[in-house]
Scaffold this motif. Structure first.
Motif, PDB file in Angstrom:
ATOM      1  N   ILE A  75       0.851  -1.189   0.000  1.00  0.00           N
ATOM      2  CA  ILE A  75       0.000   0.000   0.000  1.00  0.00           C
ATOM      3  C   ILE A  75       0.885   1.237   0.000  1.00  0.00           C
ATOM      4  CG2 ILE A  75      -1.735   1.341   1.244  1.00  0.00           C
ATOM      5  CD1 ILE A  75      -2.764  -1.230   2.457  1.00  0.00           C
ATOM      6  N   VAL A  76       0.614   2.153  -0.905  1.00  0.00           N
ATOM      7  CA  VAL A  76       1.312   3.440  -0.941  1.00  0.00           C
ATOM      8  C   VAL A  76       0.329   4.513  -0.515  1.00  0.00           C
ATOM      9  CG1 VAL A  76       2.459   5.172  -2.380  1.00  0.00           C
ATOM     10  CG2 VAL A  76       2.951   2.746  -2.719  1.00  0.00           C
ATOM     11  N   GLU A  77       0.725   5.293   0.479  1.00  0.00           N
ATOM     12  CA  GLU A  77      -0.091   6.425   0.916  1.00  0.00           C
ATOM     13  C   GLU A  77       0.549   7.721   0.420  1.00  0.00           C
ATOM     14  OE1 GLU A  77      -0.978   9.176   4.836  1.00  0.00           O
ATOM     15  OE2 GLU A  77       0.046   7.256   5.093  1.00  0.00           O
ATOM     16  N   PHE A  78      -0.219   8.544  -0.268  1.00  0.00           N
ATOM     17  CA  PHE A  78       0.198   9.908  -0.580  1.00  0.00           C
ATOM     18  C   PHE A  78      -0.362  10.807   0.514  1.00  0.00           C
ATOM     19  CE2 PHE A  78       0.669   8.154  -4.856  1.00  0.00           C
ATOM     20  CZ  PHE A  78       1.860   8.748  -5.266  1.00  0.00           C
ATOM     21  N   GLY A  79       0.513  11.576   1.167  1.00  0.00           N
ATOM     22  CA  GLY A  79       0.041  12.388   2.272  1.00  0.00           C
ATOM     23  C   GLY A  79       0.731  13.731   2.392  1.00  0.00           C
ATOM     24  N   ASP A  80       0.115  14.601   3.175  1.00  0.00           N
ATOM     25  CA  ASP A  80       0.636  15.926   3.510  1.00  0.00           C
ATOM     26  C   ASP A  80       0.554  16.027   5.032  1.00  0.00           C
ATOM     27  OD1 ASP A  80       0.812  18.690   4.195  1.00  0.00           O
ATOM     28  OD2 ASP A  80       0.133  19.269   2.198  1.00  0.00           O
ATOM     29  N   TYR A  81       1.664  16.340   5.690  1.00  0.00           N
ATOM     30  CA  TYR A  81       1.699  16.347   7.152  1.00  0.00           C
ATOM     31  C   TYR A  81       0.820  17.437   7.772  1.00  0.00           C
ATOM     32  CZ  TYR A  81       5.510  13.038   6.567  1.00  0.00           C
ATOM     33  OH  TYR A  81       6.244  11.933   6.215  1.00  0.00           O
ATOM     34  N   LYS A  82       0.354  18.367   6.966  1.00  0.00           N
ATOM     35  CA  LYS A  82      -0.555  19.399   7.466  1.00  0.00           C
ATOM     36  C   LYS A  82      -2.025  19.046   7.220  1.00  0.00           C
ATOM     37  CE  LYS A  82       0.237  23.686   7.512  1.00  0.00           C
ATOM     38  NZ  LYS A  82       0.386  25.116   7.189  1.00  0.00           N
ATOM     39  N   CYS A  83      -2.260  17.919   6.605  1.00  0.00           N
ATOM     40  CA  CYS A  83      -3.616  17.533   6.203  1.00  0.00           C
ATOM     41  C   CYS A  83      -4.363  16.873   7.367  1.00  0.00           C
ATOM     42  CB  CYS A  83      -3.525  16.577   5.011  1.00  0.00           C
ATOM     43  SG  CYS A  83      -5.052  15.728   4.620  1.00  0.00           S
ATOM     44  N   PRO A  84      -5.484  17.454   7.806  1.00  0.00           N
ATOM     45  CA  PRO A  84      -6.267  16.860   8.895  1.00  0.00           C
ATOM     46  C   PRO A  84      -6.784  15.463   8.568  1.00  0.00           C
ATOM     47  CG  PRO A  84      -6.921  19.135   8.539  1.00  0.00           C
ATOM     48  CD  PRO A  84      -6.040  18.764   7.393  1.00  0.00           C
ATOM     49  N   SER A  85      -7.130  15.212   7.312  1.00  0.00           N
ATOM     50  CA  SER A  85      -7.607  13.889   6.922  1.00  0.00           C
ATOM     51  C   SER A  85      -6.490  12.855   7.035  1.00  0.00           C
ATOM     52  CB  SER A  85      -8.152  13.918   5.491  1.00  0.00           C
ATOM     53  OG  SER A  85      -9.285  14.752   5.401  1.00  0.00           O
ATOM     54  N   CYS A  86      -5.266  13.281   6.714  1.00  0.00           N
ATOM     55  CA  CYS A  86      -4.117  12.390   6.857  1.00  0.00           C
ATOM     56  C   CYS A  86      -3.884  12.071   8.332  1.00  0.00           C
ATOM     57  CB  CYS A  86      -2.861  13.025   6.259  1.00  0.00           C
ATOM     58  SG  CYS A  86      -2.936  13.276   4.474  1.00  0.00           S
ATOM     59  N   ILE A 117      -0.733  21.912   0.919  1.00  0.00           N
ATOM     60  CA  ILE A 117      -1.553  22.804   1.738  1.00  0.00           C
ATOM     61  C   ILE A 117      -0.879  24.147   1.981  1.00  0.00           C
ATOM     62  CG2 ILE A 117      -2.561  23.117   4.044  1.00  0.00           C
ATOM     63  CD1 ILE A 117      -3.276  20.158   3.991  1.00  0.00           C
ATOM     64  N   GLY A 118       0.407  24.112   2.313  1.00  0.00           N
ATOM     65  CA  GLY A 118       1.125  25.356   2.589  1.00  0.00           C
ATOM     66  C   GLY A 118       2.619  25.181   2.369  1.00  0.00           C
ATOM     67  N   GLU A 119       3.353  26.294   2.464  1.00  0.00           N
ATOM     68  CA  GLU A 119       4.800  26.212   2.276  1.00  0.00           C
ATOM     69  C   GLU A 119       5.446  25.288   3.291  1.00  0.00           C
ATOM     70  OE1 GLU A 119       6.671  30.009   2.173  1.00  0.00           O
ATOM     71  OE2 GLU A 119       5.465  30.744   0.500  1.00  0.00           O
ATOM     72  N   ASP A 120       4.922  25.288   4.522  1.00  0.00           N
ATOM     73  CA  ASP A 120       5.527  24.429   5.542  1.00  0.00           C
ATOM     74  C   ASP A 120       5.139  22.953   5.369  1.00  0.00           C
ATOM     75  OD1 ASP A 120       3.004  25.456   6.263  1.00  0.00           O
ATOM     76  OD2 ASP A 120       3.329  25.034   8.388  1.00  0.00           O
ATOM     77  N   SER A 121       4.216  22.654   4.450  1.00  0.00           N
ATOM     78  CA  SER A 121       3.987  21.256   4.074  1.00  0.00           C
ATOM     79  C   SER A 121       5.268  20.699   3.458  1.00  0.00           C
ATOM     80  CB  SER A 121       2.841  21.138   3.063  1.00  0.00           C
ATOM     81  OG  SER A 121       1.611  21.539   3.613  1.00  0.00           O
ATOM     82  N   GLN A 122       5.889  21.521   2.620  1.00  0.00           N
ATOM     83  CA  GLN A 122       7.145  21.137   1.982  1.00  0.00           C
ATOM     84  C   GLN A 122       8.252  21.009   3.024  1.00  0.00           C
ATOM     85  OE1 GLN A 122       7.539  20.428  -1.206  1.00  0.00           O
ATOM     86  NE2 GLN A 122       9.691  20.709  -1.760  1.00  0.00           N
ATOM     87  N   THR A 123       8.289  21.934   3.988  1.00  0.00           N
ATOM     88  CA  THR A 123       9.320  21.890   5.030  1.00  0.00           C
ATOM     89  C   THR A 123       9.200  20.612   5.849  1.00  0.00           C
ATOM     90  OG1 THR A 123       9.116  24.296   5.188  1.00  0.00           O
ATOM     91  CG2 THR A 123      10.391  23.199   6.903  1.00  0.00           C
ATOM     92  N   ASP A 152      -3.260  23.794  13.373  1.00  0.00           N
ATOM     93  CA  ASP A 152      -4.230  24.282  12.392  1.00  0.00           C
ATOM     94  C   ASP A 152      -3.588  24.383  11.007  1.00  0.00           C
ATOM     95  OD1 ASP A 152      -5.771  26.281  10.754  1.00  0.00           O
ATOM     96  OD2 ASP A 152      -7.030  26.286  12.545  1.00  0.00           O
ATOM     97  N   GLU A 153      -4.273  23.833  10.022  1.00  0.00           N
ATOM     98  CA  GLU A 153      -3.711  23.806   8.671  1.00  0.00           C
ATOM     99  C   GLU A 153      -3.545  25.198   8.060  1.00  0.00           C
ATOM    100  OE1 GLU A 153      -6.411  22.295   5.517  1.00  0.00           O
ATOM    101  OE2 GLU A 153      -7.903  22.189   7.122  1.00  0.00           O
ATOM    102  N   HIS A 154      -4.243  26.185   8.632  1.00  0.00           N
ATOM    103  CA  HIS A 154      -4.167  27.541   8.088  1.00  0.00           C
ATOM    104  C   HIS A 154      -3.032  28.364   8.721  1.00  0.00           C
ATOM    105  CE1 HIS A 154      -7.878  26.768   5.971  1.00  0.00           C
ATOM    106  NE2 HIS A 154      -8.476  26.444   7.100  1.00  0.00           N
ATOM    107  N   THR A 155      -2.315  27.764   9.642  1.00  0.00           N
ATOM    108  CA  THR A 155      -1.183  28.457  10.268  1.00  0.00           C
ATOM    109  C   THR A 155       0.124  27.825   9.815  1.00  0.00           C
ATOM    110  OG1 THR A 155      -1.147  27.019  12.221  1.00  0.00           O
ATOM    111  CG2 THR A 155      -2.586  28.964  12.308  1.00  0.00           C
ATOM    112  N   VAL A 156       1.189  28.597   9.880  1.00  0.00           N
ATOM    113  CA  VAL A 156       2.518  28.080   9.536  1.00  0.00           C
ATOM    114  C   VAL A 156       3.165  27.562  10.823  1.00  0.00           C
ATOM    115  CG1 VAL A 156       4.791  28.641   8.592  1.00  0.00           C
ATOM    116  CG2 VAL A 156       2.743  29.713   7.630  1.00  0.00           C
ATOM    117  N   TRP A 157       3.065  26.268  11.030  1.00  0.00           N
ATOM    118  CA  TRP A 157       3.595  25.684  12.265  1.00  0.00           C
ATOM    119  C   TRP A 157       4.779  24.745  12.045  1.00  0.00           C
ATOM    120  CZ3 TRP A 157       3.517  20.418  12.332  1.00  0.00           C
ATOM    121  CH2 TRP A 157       2.585  19.766  11.496  1.00  0.00           C
ATOM    122  N   ALA A 158       4.880  24.155  10.861  1.00  0.00           N
ATOM    123  CA  ALA A 158       5.955  23.199  10.594  1.00  0.00           C
ATOM    124  C   ALA A 158       7.239  23.925  10.192  1.00  0.00           C
ATOM    125  CB  ALA A 158       5.527  22.201   9.524  1.00  0.00           C
ATOM    126  N   THR A 159       7.775  24.691  11.141  1.00  0.00           N
ATOM    127  CA  THR A 159       8.998  25.455  10.891  1.00  0.00           C
ATOM    128  C   THR A 159      10.214  24.565  11.158  1.00  0.00           C
ATOM    129  OG1 THR A 159       9.112  26.198  13.182  1.00  0.00           O
ATOM    130  CG2 THR A 159       7.834  27.562  11.639  1.00  0.00           C
TER     131      THR A 159
END
Length: 241
Positions: A75-86, A117-123, A152-159
């Motif tokens: 199983i391969v999961e595609f995910g975003d660490y800022k995604c609430p569903s993930c 979702i956001g720039e910090d998704s990439q970070t 919150d996905e709308h904030t930049v937290w993954a610094t």
């Protein structure tokens, strides 16, 4: 002066005209019928001979893996660490998969980044890839920690500071200086971008999206019963891609 047509001649001409029209109508009916048959046969042929979409091929050996690499179902999961569903998937579905399928050697779970979702998704993706390249087992601990500490996905937290501190505070068995350097220098940017390109090529529309032996699971990510059925069908098929 034109002579009037005799009644018998008129009837004969009229009959001939009617016969000619009837022959034309019969011919048209035959043509329409033949055309209809051809169209139907064409549709049937298209259904029968149009190749089914091939499973997506993944470079499994380059991805984080949870479970045995030789498991019959991958199983391969595609995910975003800022995604609430993930986050929901990681905390509610993944544990069930581990207990029933991964720990029993039937399934292996792989992860690919689709940060959107956001720039910090990439970070966050860069940080997780750094951890993976240092220690595959540590990656899955970090995976769980990222979702457990998701904000919150709308904030930049993954610094960068948050991501390194998260690893330190939880005594993750990796080199923290290297982790910080890999984030700052975007060491694994091409790798993360390659994951995202694969997602787009596979027409992934959202996260999390699952592929079971290369085929997209089109049900709900939260529907464990549906995922379970897809896995059992793949096990019954006895093949992996």
């Amino acid at each position: 002066m034109t002579q009037p047509m005799k009644k018998s001649a008129y009837k004969s001409q009229r009959k001939a005209e009617q016969e000619r029209l009837e022959k034309q109508r019969k011919l048209m009916r035959k043509l329409i019928l033949a055309t209809g048959i051809i169209v139907v046969l064409g549709i049937i042929a298209a259904i029968i001979f149009t190749p089914k979409s091939d499973p997506t091929n993944f470079a499994y050996d380059t991805l984080p893996v949870l479970g045995q690499k030789d498991a019959p179902v991958k199983i391969v999961e595609f995910g975003d660490y800022k995604c609430p569903s993930c986050q929901y998937f990681s905390q509610n579905v993944k544990p069930q998969l581990e207990k029933e399928y991964i720990d029993t050697g039937k399934v292996s779970l792989y992860f690919m980044n689709f940060p959107f979702i956001g720039e910090d998704s990439q970070t966050a993706a860069l940080a997780a890839q750094s951890v993976f390249h240092q220690n595959n087992e540590a990656f899955w601990k970090y995976y769980d920690l990222l979702y457990k500490n998701q904000q919150d996905e709308h904030t930049v937290w993954a610094t960068p500071d948050f991501l390194v501190k998260l690893a330190k505070d939880n005594a993750l068995p990796v080199d923290y200086d290297k982790l910080q350097s890999d984030i700052a220098n975007a060491t694994y940017e091409k790798e993360v971008n390659s994951h995202a390109s694969t997602a787009r090529a596979a027409k992934v529309q959202s996260t999390p999206t699952l592929f079971i032996n290369g085929k997209e699971f089109t049900g709900e990510f939260s529907d464990y019963a549906g995922i379970k059925k897809a896995i059992d069908d793949a096990l019954a098929a006895g093949t992996s891609k």
